[in-house]
Design an enzyme around this catalytic site. Structure first.
Site, short mmCIF file in Angstrom:
data_model
loop_
_atom_site.label_atom_id
_atom_site.label_comp_id
_atom_site.label_asym_id
_atom_site.label_seq_id
_atom_site.Cartn_x
_atom_site.Cartn_y
_atom_site.Cartn_z
N PRO B 139 0.90 -0.96 0.03
CA PRO B 139 -0.06 0.02 -0.40
C PRO B 139 0.62 1.11 -0.05
CG PRO B 139 -0.85 -1.19 1.51
CD PRO B 139 0.30 -2.47 0.94
N ALA B 141 4.31 1.22 -0.73
CA ALA B 141 5.44 1.45 -1.75
C ALA B 141 5.27 0.45 -2.94
CB ALA B 141 6.01 0.52 -1.17
N ARG B 259 10.64 -4.27 -19.25
CA ARG B 259 9.64 -3.35 -19.57
C ARG B 259 9.48 -3.02 -21.17
NH1 ARG B 259 13.66 -0.89 -15.60
NH2 ARG B 259 14.93 0.03 -16.79
N ILE B 348 -13.79 9.55 -32.04
CA ILE B 348 -14.33 9.55 -33.28
C ILE B 348 -15.59 8.14 -33.22
CG2 ILE B 348 -14.53 8.00 -35.15
CD1 ILE B 348 -10.86 9.03 -34.85
N GLU B 374 5.02 -1.66 -13.89
CA GLU B 374 6.36 -1.89 -14.35
C GLU B 374 7.48 -0.73 -13.71
OE1 GLU B 374 9.58 -3.68 -15.64
OE2 GLU B 374 8.12 -6.00 -14.73
#
Lengths: 361, 393
Positions: B139, B141, B259, B348, B374
């Protein structure tokens, strides 16, 4: 298969271009701009280093490095000084266009007309002309700006043809928003004889793609110079007790500029690879050109912004980068034409970016 | 320079496309409508196991390598393109898939032989769907992993764990959880250790499956560790590993392939939004409108450039070259572009986008997570700026 390495030979050429640009172009940026000409003797060393015809086939005196070679080298040279590059190499887009529309035969004929590149040629994309009327044997042109005070050969790229005139070329000098080292003029041609003509609609489309990539890579070089200069400045200049680059607002701005540049470079390289691979390339080249223009709108002014008041002064190159990036972005129909062309091409497919599509990714 | 992909990768992408269209997209839509993760007993998972999914790449000593795995491992680029393709069909379902999941790499690279046997062994040839998960986030970190507070205290020949974890994928259904804890919260990552905590261990509880905005196909769960006692052999890598200075840093490298994979997921989601936008515009006869075409062009251009930035980061990782800047760029850029892509698609769609039943609306909700997991886009920029401008830590 997927490989972003340029290859040993091309790496060497690119490194040569980088060193030559830094040693020969960078020191004379402002002098050449003031003189509206490159320094005496520079043209000779340019010819000796042989970067002007590197994309041409070896049989025609080139290095056969194609469009990828051209865009990689252009970026290095333009990062030195795009103004002097355009002065030295104004004919290069003509040869690229000729290769696509008329093949090696067309290049051979153009080399004769320019006396193997010794005479100065300029390319005009028809969309950039205020007036462009062509009939079977003559052309009439009114072009608001070309980056040259004069030229011996004018080639006009239309939607289906490449046309060449060598007489009746009238240059009305203008100050020019940038690239003054190459000169600057409005060009008028009134019923001049067409001395060469190649017609090939598909080839003209590829030629335009190639011309766009040529200018896109010049733009990349200018913008890279902006990013590098402004970042270096941000390491040295201090405000509120620390380098301005250590303030998060500026650090993130510099980061975003670099990200934008990397991404645009990827588009240019992929499109150039498609040209060399003989794949369809008009949509990709138009998109790459549009992206380079879009990032130029932000990187150019932000480069000046990072330097603050100093950036506004002609003591630093970033104001020149900003002007020249904007001016160059207006060529080949500019942003709107590129977006229109890319957009029309995209919607032909229901899944335009699907993986495993034709040729590449 | 070469932008073609090899035939093996092409085949993998084609297989992913077929699987995605047949299984992932329907499962993801169903979970989204139900507002709950795909249930543990759902036949979707049985079919997954029957296809040979959910297995570990680890092999027991002396075991023959399965024929299908005998060739060299797929390249990072290949994995990224498959990740893009699967996320195109449904990103949430990727995370729901059974298997040893995120901690597998850590266990393979750092685990003792006994730990590999005990914790990866059941995933060699599972007869039923099995899950495992890695619990880092707390919560207090998230991106700042050095700030975790779950405490590990030595107690005789074991360890006592106390703390709380949140947003952990698949925690309530996992056979075991690799829990990241700290010996001393003031000492940052050097004091962190990872422990195997098996399901059913006393003190492990309070599982709460969070209600989420998107990516509903997989469970994101919070739980607590209340005086959870684990034996010494549950410390990942064993005690001896931490006697040397290397410790947990052995898992850190100068290149990052994680990543770019997340970024490739984002590209796939952005591409899905693009295709759905074109389909809608075609059906409504909007493609003749230059405003619509220009928006589509802008989306496509951004997705294309994000893909290329991702692939550059992945290519560097594949060559084991430093790519920290490029990996962060790919993550920051792709997630942002994916958000823009889905948002532009909704514009759109107009009011059709507000009905809440269109795929682009789901994608708009799903994709926000990609700029968070991440490391947020802001964290990625900090990482880049440290290298680029010397931004202090």
């Amino acid at each position: 298969m997927f490989d972003l390495e340029a290859g040993d030979e091309l790496d060497l050429v690119v490194e040569t271009a980088r060193q030559w640009a830094q040693s020969e172009l960078v020191p004379s940026i402002r002098d050449a701009e003031s003189a509206r000409s490159v320094a005496k003797g520079l043209r000779e060393t340019w010819e000796e280093v042989g970067l002007g015809t590197l994309e041409l086939p070896p049989m025609q005196g080139g290095a056969g490095l194609g469009c990828v070679g051209r865009v990689l080298v252009n970026e290095e040279l333009a990062a030195g000084d795009a103004g002097q590059l355009l002065a030295l190499d104004s004919s290069a887009p003509i040869y690229s266009a000729a290769l696509e529309i008329g093949g090696e035969e067309a290049v051979g004929e153009l080399l004769k007309l320019t006396e193997q590149g010794r005479l100065r040629g300029i390319l005009v994309v028809a969309e950039d002309a205020a007036r462009c009327d062509v009939d079977e044997s003559t052309m009439t042109l009114d072009v608001p700006w070309v980056a040259a005070d004069a030229a011996d050969v004018v080639a006009v790229l239309t939607s289906d043809s490449l046309l060449v005139a060598t007489s009746g070329l009238v240059f009305d000098p203008v100050r020019g928003a940038g690239f003054r080292a190459a000169g600057g003029a409005g060009l008028r041609v009134d019923g001049a004889a067409i001395v060469s003509r190649w017609t090939n609609a598909e080839g003209a489309g590829r030629a335009k793609a190639r011309v766009r990539l040529h200018y896109a890579s010049v733009l990349l070089g200018i913008l890279r110079a902006t990013c590098e200069f402004s970042n270096a400045y941000a390491q040295e200049r201090e405000a509120f007790g620390k380098p301005i680059g250590h303030h998060q607002a500026l650090a993130f701005l510099i980061t975003d500029m670099r990200m934008a540049l990397e991404a645009a470079r990827g588009l240019v390289h992929e499109a150039a690879w498609r040209v060399d691979a003989g794949l369809t390339c008009s949509v990709e080249a138009a998109a790459a050109w549009a992206e380079c223009i879009e990032i130029a709108r932000s990187i150019g002014p932000n480069g000046v912004q990072i330097l603050g008041g100093h950036g506004f002064m002609a003591d630093y190159p970033v104001e020149k980068h900003m002007r020249e990036a904007r001016a160059l972005s207006l060529l080949c129909g500019g942003f709107d034409a590129a977006v229109e062309e890319a957009g029309r091409g995209l919607i032909e497919s229901s899944s335009p970016l699907a993986l495993c599509s034709e040729g590449g990714l | 320079m070469e932008f073609r992909i090899d035939d093996a990768t092409r085949e993998r992408i084609e297989a992913a496309r077929e699987l995605g269209e047949r299984e992932f997209r329907p499962a993801g839509l169903a979970a989204d409508r139900a507002g709950a993760p795909i249930p543990v007993g759902d036949p979707f998972f049985d079919r997954s196991i029957a296809r040979g999914e959910g297995r570990t790449r680890w092999r027991p000593p002396g075991a023959a390598t399965p024929k299908a795995r005998s060739s060299s491992s797929p390249s990072v680029i290949s994995n990224m393109l498959v990740a893009e393709e699967l996320a195109y069909w449904d990103r949430g379902v990727i995370n729901a898939a059974p298997g040893p999941g995120l901690p597998e790499s850590n266990v393979v690279s750092m685990g003792t032989p006994e730990q590999k046997e005990r914790y990866l062994g059941p995933f060699v040839d599972p007869d039923q769907p099995r899950w495992a998960c890695f619990a880092m986030t707390e919560p207090g970190a998230g991106s700042d992993a050095a700030a975790i507070r779950t405490l590990a205290r030595k107690d005789g020949d074991g360890w006592i764990l106390n703390g709380a974890k949140c947003f952990i994928g698949g925690a309530s259904r996992s056979d075991w959880i690799l829990v990241q804890a700290t010996l001393d919260p003031t000492k940052g990552r050097s004091a962190q250790r990872a422990f195997f905590v098996e399901q059913g261990t006393p003190g492990l509880g309070g599982f709460n499956i969070e209600k989420k905005m998107g990516l509903k196909a997989y469970e994101s769960t919070s739980f607590t560790l209340d005086d959870v006692r684990v034996p010494a052999e549950n410390l990942l890598g064993g005690e001896e590993r931490y006697q040397s200075s290397a410790g947990f840093k052995t898992a850190m490298r100068t290149f990052n392939a994680g990543r770019p994979i997340i970024a490739a997921n984002a590209v796939g989601m952005a591409r899905a939004a693009l295709d759905e936008t074109i389909r809608f515009a075609r059906e409504r006869d909007l493609l003749g409108d230059s405003r619509v075409r220009d928006r589509i062009e802008s989306i496509a251009r951004k997705v294309r450039k994000a893909r290329l930035v991702c692939l550059r980061a992945g290519w560097l990782a594949q060559l084991e070259r430093p790519n920290i800047i490029e990996a962060s760029m790919s993550k920051a850029m792709a997630a942002q572009i994916a958000q823009e892509s889905t948002s532009a698609g909704l514009e759109i769609l107009g009011a059709d986008g507000a009905r809440g039943d269109h795929l682009i609306e789901k994608l708009y909700r799903d994709v926000k997570a990609m700029d968070i997991v991440e490391g947020t886009g802001q964290i990625q920029r900090m990482i880049i700026a440290r290298s680029l401008t010397g931004l202090p830590r």
